[in-house]
Write a protein that holds these residues in place. Structure first.
Motif, PDB file in Angstrom:
ATOM      1  N   GLU A 134     -44.466  13.831  12.980  1.00 53.89           N
ATOM      2  CA  GLU A 134     -45.597  13.967  13.892  1.00 53.89           C
ATOM      3  C   GLU A 134     -46.603  12.834  13.660  1.00 53.89           C
ATOM      4  N   GLY A 135     -47.018  12.185  14.728  1.00 51.95           N
ATOM      5  CA  GLY A 135     -48.010  11.102  14.610  1.00 51.95           C
ATOM      6  C   GLY A 135     -47.398   9.743  14.329  1.00 51.95           C
ATOM      7  N   ILE A 136     -46.083   9.688  14.209  1.00 54.92           N
ATOM      8  CA  ILE A 136     -45.448   8.361  14.078  1.00 54.92           C
ATOM      9  C   ILE A 136     -44.576   8.129  15.310  1.00 54.92           C
ATOM     10  N   PHE A 137     -44.917   7.103  16.046  1.00 52.47           N
ATOM     11  CA  PHE A 137     -44.234   6.778  17.294  1.00 52.47           C
ATOM     12  C   PHE A 137     -43.463   5.470  17.116  1.00 52.47           C
ATOM     13  N   ALA A 138     -42.423   5.286  17.909  1.00 52.53           N
ATOM     14  CA  ALA A 138     -41.682   4.018  17.839  1.00 52.53           C
ATOM     15  C   ALA A 138     -41.392   3.542  19.252  1.00 52.53           C
ATOM     16  N   ILE A 139     -41.695   2.276  19.505  1.00 51.62           N
ATOM     17  CA  ILE A 139     -41.524   1.702  20.848  1.00 51.62           C
ATOM     18  C   ILE A 139     -40.927   0.295  20.754  1.00 51.62           C
ATOM     19  N   GLY A 140     -40.422  -0.185  21.871  1.00 53.95           N
ATOM     20  CA  GLY A 140     -39.859  -1.538  21.901  1.00 53.95           C
ATOM     21  C   GLY A 140     -38.457  -1.575  21.304  1.00 53.95           C
ATOM     22  N   ASP A 141     -38.068  -2.754  20.871  1.00 52.77           N
ATOM     23  CA  ASP A 141     -36.680  -2.963  20.427  1.00 52.77           C
ATOM     24  C   ASP A 141     -36.256  -2.051  19.284  1.00 52.77           C
ATOM     25  N   ILE A 142     -37.217  -1.555  18.537  1.00 52.47           N
ATOM     26  CA  ILE A 142     -36.846  -0.763  17.346  1.00 52.47           C
ATOM     27  C   ILE A 142     -36.457   0.674  17.682  1.00 52.47           C
ATOM     28  N   CYS A 143     -36.837   1.161  18.871  1.00 51.36           N
ATOM     29  CA  CYS A 143     -36.550   2.566  19.167  1.00 51.36           C
ATOM     30  C   CYS A 143     -35.227   2.696  19.925  1.00 51.36           C
ATOM     31  N   THR A 144     -34.669   3.880  19.838  1.00 56.38           N
ATOM     32  CA  THR A 144     -33.425   4.123  20.574  1.00 56.38           C
ATOM     33  C   THR A 144     -33.446   5.508  21.213  1.00 56.38           C
ATOM     34  N   TYR A 145     -32.824   5.605  22.388  1.00 56.44           N
ATOM     35  CA  TYR A 145     -32.680   6.867  23.126  1.00 56.44           C
ATOM     36  C   TYR A 145     -31.625   6.613  24.187  1.00 56.44           C
ATOM     37  N   PRO A 146     -31.058   7.653  24.757  1.00 59.60           N
ATOM     38  CA  PRO A 146     -30.003   7.399  25.742  1.00 59.60           C
ATOM     39  C   PRO A 146     -30.513   6.507  26.878  1.00 59.60           C
TER      40      PRO A 146
END
Ligand SMILES: Cc1cc2nc3c(=O)[nH]c(=O)nc-3n(C[C@H](O)[C@H](O)[C@H](O)COP(=O)(O)OP(=O)(O)OC[C@H]3O[C@@H](n4cnc5c(N)ncnc54)[C@H](O)[C@@H]3O)c2cc1C
Length: 340
Positions: A277-289
């Protein structure tokens, strides 16, 4: 200790746009990046190359995109902590306590990881004493060329950076360029210019040689270089510069207890929160379908992560969706006058 609403890790295009989105909704951000400059891959890997798929910008370069993103966040007077790698992240009551390799400490309810492919780090000399003299005689980047004025400088590397700096510094220092192969890898024009300077006696070139040892107690006094035949040469020098390119390391991010999937961080696409909770990840480092490693995708991810941060940064307030065109509070935050 620096207190803030959100600590953004990574000053690449996606981290920069997230700062804008946070600023619009009234959240303060501090940004940390391991590099000595702002812009992430756009600046480090392709500053002059044209980008054709930024919405509403038919063409821009890595450099001009970064410049515009910085212009867009100017009203928020964001602090950038460059040359600093986030090392440790631990929970402390309702906040995250974030410590960098320079022992700077941040306290924030939210972290946005916009770390791209991890921290870029220069490839370093692997010989004895190289670490001891790092930043005291051995450098892997140059902030101010005048620092080397009238000094003896040995530059190692065979690519564009080594050639460019050898050419540039030959005008103000006594420069020796050393490369482990006969041929340079940099562009033809730079190689030719370096050879010309050599002929004119303004630059010494030693190929194919590698560094063998560093001599000196408190400061570098000399180095020895070695070729494949085992021949060594001693060169008196004040400074040693290494330009061997960058390596990308996921680095300390892997140690913060965040779920990882093949060196990427899985996120909930509702708000780009990680398993913490409270840690977000965006851009090239994140992954999702369906994830696309594109700047425009990172911009969208930053917009949602910023709203996700609001809940923990302002627990007693309700987030209100507003358009920038018409919102008075947004205009105030941007410092826009009524007539604008
Ligand atoms: C040659 C090339 C051409 C490209 N062309 C296009 C294109 O035409 N269109 C497009 O949309 N995309 C393009 N891309 C991809 C685009 O550059 C990336 O999608 C984009 O840079 C990702 O942005 P980011 O902010 O997520 O990460 P990055 O740009 O990678 O920035 C991440 C930053 O985080 C920092 N960092 C990481 N870990 C830490 C840590 N622990 N502490 C401190 N700092 C840390 C890094 O030093 C880095 O500066 C291209 C990429 C390359 C290599």
């Amino acid at each position: 200790m620096i207190k803030t609403d959100v600590l953004v890790i990574g000053a690449g295009p996606v981290g920069l746009f997230a700062v804008q989105q946070l600023g619009l909704i009234g959240l303060k951000a501090e940004v940390v990046d391991n590099l000595d400059k702002i812009g992430g891959q756009c600046i480090e890997l392709y500053p002059d190359k044209p980008i054709y798929d930024i919405p509403a910008l038919p063409v821009c370069t890595g450099e001009s995109l970064t410049k515009n993103l910085l212009e867009q966040i100017k009203p928020f007077k964001t602090n950038f902590h460059l040359n600093e790698r986030v090392q440790e992240v631990v929970k402390e009551k309702n906040n995250w306590k974030i410590t960098t390799n320079k022992k700077n400490v941040f306290l924030a309810p939210n972290i946005i990881i916009a770390g791209g492919v991890g921290s870029f780090e220069p490839r370093k000399f692997s010989i004895k004493n190289a670490e001891k003299f790092e930043n005291k005689g051995i450098f892997y980047s140059i902030k101010d060329k005048n620092y080397f004025k009238n000094k003896k400088v040995c530059i190692f590397g065979g690519g564009d950076s080594a050639l460019d700096w050898a050419i540039e510094l030959s005008g103000l220092a006594e420069v020796t360029l050393v490369h482990r192969r006969h041929e340079f890898r940099g562009i033809k024009k730079s190689t030719e210019r370096a050879r010309e300077l050599e002929k004119e006696g303004r630059l010494k070139i030693k190929t194919p040689f590698q560094i063998n040892s560093i001599e000196g107690q408190d400061k570098i006094e000399a180095i020895t270089i070695l070729n494949e035949q085992g021949k060594t040469e001693k060169i008196a020098t004040d400074y040693v510069l290494g330009f061997f390119g960058l390596i990308m390391k996921l680095g300390p991010i892997a140690e913060w207890g965040i779920n990882l999937e093949k060196k990427h961080i899985p996120v909930d696409t509702e708000n780009f929160q990680t398993n913490k909770e409270g840690i977000f990840a965006i851009g090239d480092i994140c992954t999702y379908p369906g994830k696309l490693k594109l700047i425009l995708s990172g911009f969208h991810e930053g917009a949602l992560a910023a709203r996700g941060c609001f809940k923990l940064a302002r627990p007693n307030e309700k987030y209100r969706f507003e358009f920038t065109t018409t919102s008075k509070s947004v205009h105030e935050r941007l410092g826009v006058k009524k007539s604008d």
